[in-house]
Motif scaffolding. Structure first.
Motif, PDB file in Angstrom:
ATOM      1  N   ALA A 195       0.837  -1.208   0.000  1.00  0.00           N
ATOM      2  CA  ALA A 195       0.000   0.000   0.000  1.00  0.00           C
ATOM      3  C   ALA A 195       0.869   1.255   0.000  1.00  0.00           C
ATOM      4  O   ALA A 195       0.638   2.189  -0.772  1.00  0.00           O
ATOM      5  N   ALA A 196       1.871   1.284   0.868  1.00  0.00           N
ATOM      6  CA  ALA A 196       2.732   2.459   0.969  1.00  0.00           C
ATOM      7  C   ALA A 196       3.571   2.657  -0.287  1.00  0.00           C
ATOM      8  O   ALA A 196       3.838   3.784  -0.692  1.00  0.00           O
ATOM      9  N   GLU A 197       3.965   1.558  -0.905  1.00  0.00           N
ATOM     10  CA  GLU A 197       4.796   1.648  -2.105  1.00  0.00           C
ATOM     11  C   GLU A 197       3.973   1.872  -3.373  1.00  0.00           C
ATOM     12  O   GLU A 197       4.539   1.977  -4.466  1.00  0.00           O
ATOM     13  N   GLN A 198       2.660   1.899  -3.220  1.00  0.00           N
ATOM     14  CA  GLN A 198       1.777   2.201  -4.361  1.00  0.00           C
ATOM     15  C   GLN A 198       2.027   1.259  -5.542  1.00  0.00           C
ATOM     16  O   GLN A 198       2.158   1.678  -6.697  1.00  0.00           O
ATOM     17  N   VAL A 199       2.082  -0.040  -5.256  1.00  0.00           N
ATOM     18  CA  VAL A 199       2.310  -0.993  -6.345  1.00  0.00           C
ATOM     19  C   VAL A 199       1.096  -1.016  -7.271  1.00  0.00           C
ATOM     20  O   VAL A 199      -0.032  -0.783  -6.852  1.00  0.00           O
ATOM     21  N   ASP A 200       1.355  -1.311  -8.537  1.00  0.00           N
ATOM     22  CA  ASP A 200       0.263  -1.436  -9.506  1.00  0.00           C
ATOM     23  C   ASP A 200      -0.453  -2.776  -9.346  1.00  0.00           C
ATOM     24  O   ASP A 200      -1.658  -2.876  -9.587  1.00  0.00           O
ATOM     25  N   VAL A 201       0.308  -3.802  -8.991  1.00  0.00           N
ATOM     26  CA  VAL A 201      -0.250  -5.138  -8.828  1.00  0.00           C
ATOM     27  C   VAL A 201       0.405  -5.797  -7.627  1.00  0.00           C
ATOM     28  O   VAL A 201       1.613  -5.698  -7.432  1.00  0.00           O
ATOM     29  N   ALA A 202      -0.404  -6.462  -6.798  1.00  0.00           N
ATOM     30  CA  ALA A 202       0.097  -7.245  -5.670  1.00  0.00           C
ATOM     31  C   ALA A 202      -0.192  -8.709  -5.960  1.00  0.00           C
ATOM     32  O   ALA A 202      -1.342  -9.091  -6.175  1.00  0.00           O
ATOM     33  N   ILE A 203       0.847  -9.512  -5.971  1.00  0.00           N
ATOM     34  CA  ILE A 203       0.709 -10.945  -6.243  1.00  0.00           C
ATOM     35  C   ILE A 203       0.930 -11.683  -4.935  1.00  0.00           C
ATOM     36  O   ILE A 203       2.005 -11.587  -4.322  1.00  0.00           O
ATOM     37  N   LEU A 204      -0.094 -12.400  -4.471  1.00  0.00           N
ATOM     38  CA  LEU A 204      -0.072 -13.020  -3.154  1.00  0.00           C
ATOM     39  C   LEU A 204      -0.089 -14.533  -3.269  1.00  0.00           C
ATOM     40  O   LEU A 204      -1.007 -15.116  -3.856  1.00  0.00           O
TER      41      LEU A 204
END
Length: 595
Positions: free
Chosen positions: A217-226
């Motif tokens: 969230a803080a790094e403002q990623v475009d996509v989070a892969i979990l």
């Protein structure tokens, strides 16, 4: 604007200095600084990075131990202090089910409130992947594909092999120590301040998942892969309510003490990540598992599709970044997930699902450059003293289920037949043997050694027999098996340093493994053993190992590795090809020693 991050024992700060806008700047962290806020409208196209004005927000001070003299000199490093705090959250895993309300799964939503992550998590564009084997590889492929399409990526995987920061990757790189510490203590302090007997501190993996959400969230990623940690339905990552797309990798028997004793029960837990109306993909599964997946998908109106393995011809003559034929299954799943993610997030230009005859260049680059430690990884020993390179080569694979043992055996057998032991280690060009060295290597007898351990909750009889038989079917036989306890302990998260060898460790489990192996070898010799007349010289083990005809037990990994090195020094005519498998903890411990 150029950003420089600096960590000291009292604070974590970022300093900014103006530079001419036309200058070329090499940022110390990434093109996006800590907790950036991007302005401007997102372009509905991909394949290049957006240029937007960015600002930054200072993070709170990182923790620091004060010395007894009050001077502020640390008693331990800040990183070790964080690891000690994290270790305090480790608890024994128990079955999460309706009777205990999923180990109070609802607490995760309370933690999100405390960390002010409810809305940020809802806004994240997430790819969520569960499975028994291949889910980590699938996530790694997916991250590499989308990164090469120009997106700012966040990847959360488990477990780590050497350093906890491996679990949090930004744009394909482990999060740096400074950022990790700042985010770690930000989450830790707020949870400590707002927890109680009713809402206790989160357990180890739940804290790590929450930390991942905070970082992304803080790094403002475009996509989070979990990557799901364990199961699916009650896994900490399943606090996500609106993923963009979900995937189920290959299913099999593992963690049965937690997930159930049948493939149907296990599939039911994995299908717990399905969300109403959210498309999902899976690979070909056993009928029992597939029926459960299809039933759960139908209940939730989930469009579930089965994807085929990637056709190697689509890679334009290149090889996948992760070795092994099974990786084409994982690559096929990753392609479907990425194509759907691109389509559902409004990015135009690619829809591989409608055109399966061509693979975009960015997809090919991602698939062929993806890297993941400890999975089908070959590392020549750098410290052995021998007349030629490649005399001692370690083949790492974290297989720990019956099905993955079959895959591991096939990969190992193919690798040694093709001479991959002379290849350079992962991402390291400094140890490629010279052309003249291959003549020396080719004249030596190759001996296959097994270095093994597994967790006591697994069935070693099943694992070892599957591995031995699968290798034998490929014409590969182990001349020696070495059984060791892991250096890592399950109740403590440590740094990358290796503790001194402990000769007083309880070896009862390793002796059990040895007995199983000796019995299997007797059966194999009577049935299939052919033309295997090489034997190791004994008598160089000292008093520190327990020797049988086909195996040895060592009280520590360093002693076992040193024994291998000593064998190479004494036997000039042989080279060892050592398969390290059975436990990702073991793989990480040995990697730490030989790299």
């Amino acid at each position: 604007m150029q950003f420089a991050g600096k960590y000291n024992r009292n604070s974590f700060s970022l300093a900014a200095s103006q530079v001419p806008s036309q200058s070329v700047i090499l940022l110390p962290f990434s093109s996006r600084s800590l907790s950036t806020v991007a302005s401007g409208t997102k372009a509905p196209v991909i394949l290049r990075r957006r240029r937007t004005p960015i600002g930054f927000v200072l993070l709170p001070a990182a923790k620091m131990s004060q010395g007894d003299n009050g001077s502020g000199k640390p008693d331990v490093s800040p990183y070790d202090e964080a690891m000690a705090a994290l270790s305090s959250l480790i608890t024994k895993r128990s079955r999460a089910c309706k009777s205990n309300k999923g180990d109070r799964f609802d607490l995760l939503f309370e933690y999100l409130k405390v960390l002010e992550l409810e809305e940020p998590v809802k806004q994240m564009k997430i790819i969520h992947v569960a499975g028994t084997k291949g889910k980590g590889s699938t996530c790694t492929f997916a991250e590499a594909i989308l990164r090469n399409c120009g997106f700012h990526t966040g990847l959360f995987t488990s477990p780590h092999l050497i350093d906890i920061r491996e679990r949090f990757r930004l744009d394909g790189v482990d999060i740096c120590e400074e950022r990790f510490l700042a985010y770690f203590w930000w989450c830790w302090d707020r949870l400590k301040e707002n927890t109680s007997e009713e809402v206790p501190m989160p357990t180890y993996f739940r804290f790590l998942a929450l930390l991942a959400f905070k970082i992304f969230a803080a790094e403002q990623v475009d996509v989070a892969i979990l990557e799901v940690g364990l199961g699916g339905k009650f896994d900490a990552t399943n606090v996500v309510e609106t993923p963009v797309v979900c995937g189920i990798a290959s299913l099999g028997y593992d963690h049965m003490e937690i997930l159930g004793n049948t493939l149907g029960q296990i599939a039911g837990e994995k299908a717990g990540i399905f969300k109403r109306g959210v498309p999902a993909f899976t690979v070909p599964q056993p009928d029992e598992a597939m029926c459960v997946l299809e039933d759960r998908a139908s209940e939730l109106d989930v469009p579930l599709q089965v994807v085929s393995p990637l056709d190697p011809d689509l890679l334009s003559g290149l090889s996948l970044g992760l070795e092994g034929e099974h990786q084409f299954v994982n690559a096929g799943l990753a392609i479907a997930l990425c194509s759907t993610w691109l389509h559902r997030t409004g990015n135009v230009g690619i829809n591989y699902l409608k055109d399966t005859t061509n693979l975009p260049e960015q997809f090919i680059k991602g698939l062929t450059t993806a890297a993941l430690q400890g999975r089908a990884q070959i590392v020549p020993d750098r410290l052995v003293e021998s007349e030629s390179p490649g005399d001692l080569v370690f083949y790492f694979d974290g297989a720990h289920s019956p099905e993955s043992m079959d895959v591991c055996a096939k990969w190992f057998s193919l690798a040694i037949r093709q001479g991959h032991g002379q290849q350079k280690p992962l991402h390291d060009e400094s140890h490629q043997p010279a052309q003249s060295d291959f003549h020396i290597i080719s004249r030596k007898n190759s001996m296959q050694i097994l270095l093994f351990n597994c967790m006591s909750v697994r069935d070693p009889q099943l694992l070892l027999s599957r591995l031995m038989n699968a290798c034998a079917n490929q014409g590969v036989y182990f001349q020696k098996a070495l059984f060791v306890p892991n250096t890592s302990v399950y109740y403590k998260v440590g740094t990358s340093s290796v503790p001194p060898a402990d000769t007083q460790v309880n070896l009862s489990w390793q002796l059990s493994l040895q007995r199983i192996w000796e019995n299997l070898m007797c059966d194999l010799k009577g049935r299939d053993m052919k033309n295997v007349d090489l034997s190791l010289e004994e008598g160089i083990d000292g008093d520190n190992s327990l020797i049988c005809e086909h195996s040895s037990v060592f009280p520590s990994i360093p002693l076992a590795v040193n024994w291998l090195r000593e064998c190479i020094r004494r036997k000039k005519s042989v080279r060892f090809q050592v398969l390290v498998t059975g436990s990702l903890h073991l793989v990480g411990d040995v990697l730490r020693l030989v790299k």
